[in-house]
Scaffold this active site. Structure first.
Site, mmCIF file in Angstrom:
data_model
loop_
_atom_site.group_PDB
_atom_site.id
_atom_site.type_symbol
_atom_site.label_atom_id
_atom_site.label_comp_id
_atom_site.label_asym_id
_atom_site.label_seq_id
_atom_site.Cartn_x
_atom_site.Cartn_y
_atom_site.Cartn_z
ATOM 1 N N ASP A 1 0.859 -1.180 0.000
ATOM 2 C CA ASP A 1 0.000 0.000 0.000
ATOM 3 C C ASP A 1 0.895 1.230 0.000
ATOM 4 O O ASP A 1 2.104 1.119 0.072
ATOM 5 C CB ASP A 1 -0.857 0.018 1.275
ATOM 6 C CG ASP A 1 -1.915 -1.067 1.254
ATOM 7 O OD1 ASP A 1 -2.440 -1.357 0.178
ATOM 8 O OD2 ASP A 1 -2.205 -1.618 2.326
ATOM 9 N N LYS B 1 -3.858 3.222 -2.725
ATOM 10 C CA LYS B 1 -4.806 4.203 -3.258
ATOM 11 C C LYS B 1 -4.106 5.246 -4.102
ATOM 12 O O LYS B 1 -2.944 5.545 -3.912
ATOM 13 C CB LYS B 1 -5.488 4.933 -2.096
ATOM 14 C CG LYS B 1 -6.468 4.087 -1.363
ATOM 15 C CD LYS B 1 -7.056 4.895 -0.235
ATOM 16 C CE LYS B 1 -7.885 4.030 0.670
ATOM 17 N NZ LYS B 1 -8.298 4.755 1.873
ATOM 18 N N MET C 1 -7.235 8.462 9.477
ATOM 19 C CA MET C 1 -7.893 8.788 8.200
ATOM 20 C C MET C 1 -8.924 9.904 8.349
ATOM 21 O O MET C 1 -10.005 9.833 7.770
ATOM 22 C CB MET C 1 -8.594 7.537 7.636
ATOM 23 C CG MET C 1 -7.657 6.390 7.352
ATOM 24 S SD MET C 1 -8.488 4.998 6.586
ATOM 25 C CE MET C 1 -9.254 4.234 8.004
#
Ligand code: SAH
Length: 250
Positions: free
Chosen positions: A42, A64, A175
């Site tokens: 990631d 992402k 987050m």
């Protein structure tokens, strides 16, 4: 009839990369990265960890891009199974700890369902690493004897789901940067006063670490001033005041 492959199924290692400082990687994680045939990773706070791998190790980015998963979770799951069934030693590298808000549990469920052996190598979660490098203890005799962790992202992904404000002396949101206004609103609705200390730490434990401290009332302008962007941790509670005395890193 297709001949059965003589290849033994490989193993998937879910390795926690730690919060950023490459030296916070575990000894076991480091060994497995060096031995891996393929690494699925990631977005990490620090790419130096990937450089530990052999040159010929295949490195696949599955994180992402601009907030969107470039590879859907179902595809990551399938890829892990496919690679392991081809006999590969697979490292699934995740920031912090694999079992903290990183879908590690889902990946293990899928591997189990498909009879792929796996091991979990815990990592130092940003919850612990980033707060330590920011000089903000999660507990302290004078201020907090417990802490809770929550995602600050919830209400963004599902507007009907309320953001949780756990009942604890210290709160840590992951987050949550882009959702900061909603988090502040939820805290106030839960009875938090405007004067409650709060800190945001971007890319903690790395040389890029940035910190903004303030109160619920003024933190948004401080965040703007410091230019804090994701990934960042949000810490709410009186322990934030201790940073003034304990700050030791950059
Ligand atoms: N499994 C990870 C968390 C994954 S969710 C762990 O245990 O740390 C990703 C969130 O973690 C980011 O949005 C941010 O809130 C936090 N995070 C991870 N690394 C960080 C770092 N170096 N500095 C600040 N926050 C970090």
């Amino acid at each position: 009839m297709v001949a059965k492959s003589s290849k033994k199924t490989g193993v998937v290692y879910l390795v926690g990369a730690g919060p950023g400082d490459p030296e916070l990687l575990t000894v076991k994680g480091q060994r497995l990265i060096k031995e891996a045939d393929v690494i699925l990773f990631d977005k990490l706070a620090n790419d130096e960890i990937l450089m530990l791998a052999k040159k010929k190790t295949e490195k696949l980015y599955v994180g992402k891009k601009a907030g969107f998963h470039i590879v859907p979770q179902s595809e990551i799951n399938r890829k892990l199974v496919e690679l392991a069934k081809a006999g590969k030693k697979v490292v699934r590298l995740k920031g912090g700890d694999p079992f903290v808000l990183g879908r590690g549990g889902e990946e293990c469920e899928y591997l189990k369902k498909h009879d792929v052996p796996f091991e979990i190598i815990p990592g130092i979660s940003s919850i612990l690493g980033v707060t330590a490098y920011a000089g903000i203890p999660l507990t302290h005799r004078d201020y907090a004897d417990n802490f809770a962790v929550a995602t600050g992202h919830q209400s963004v992904i599902n507007e009907t789901k309320k953001l949780s404000v756990p009942k604890a002396d210290t709160l840590v949101y992951l987050m949550g940067v882009t959702n900061l206004p909603n988090i502040l609103e939820a805290l106030q609705a839960a009875g938090y006063k405007d004067t409650m200390p709060i800190a945001l730490i971007e890319r903690g434990t790395t040389k890029h670490q940035k910190v903004a401290t303030g109160t619920i009332k003024n933190i948004q302008s401080k965040v703007k001033k410091e230019g804090i962007e994701p990934p960042a941790l949000i810490i709410v509670g009186n322990v934030v005041k201790l940073r003034k005395k304990i700050n030791w890193f950059i």
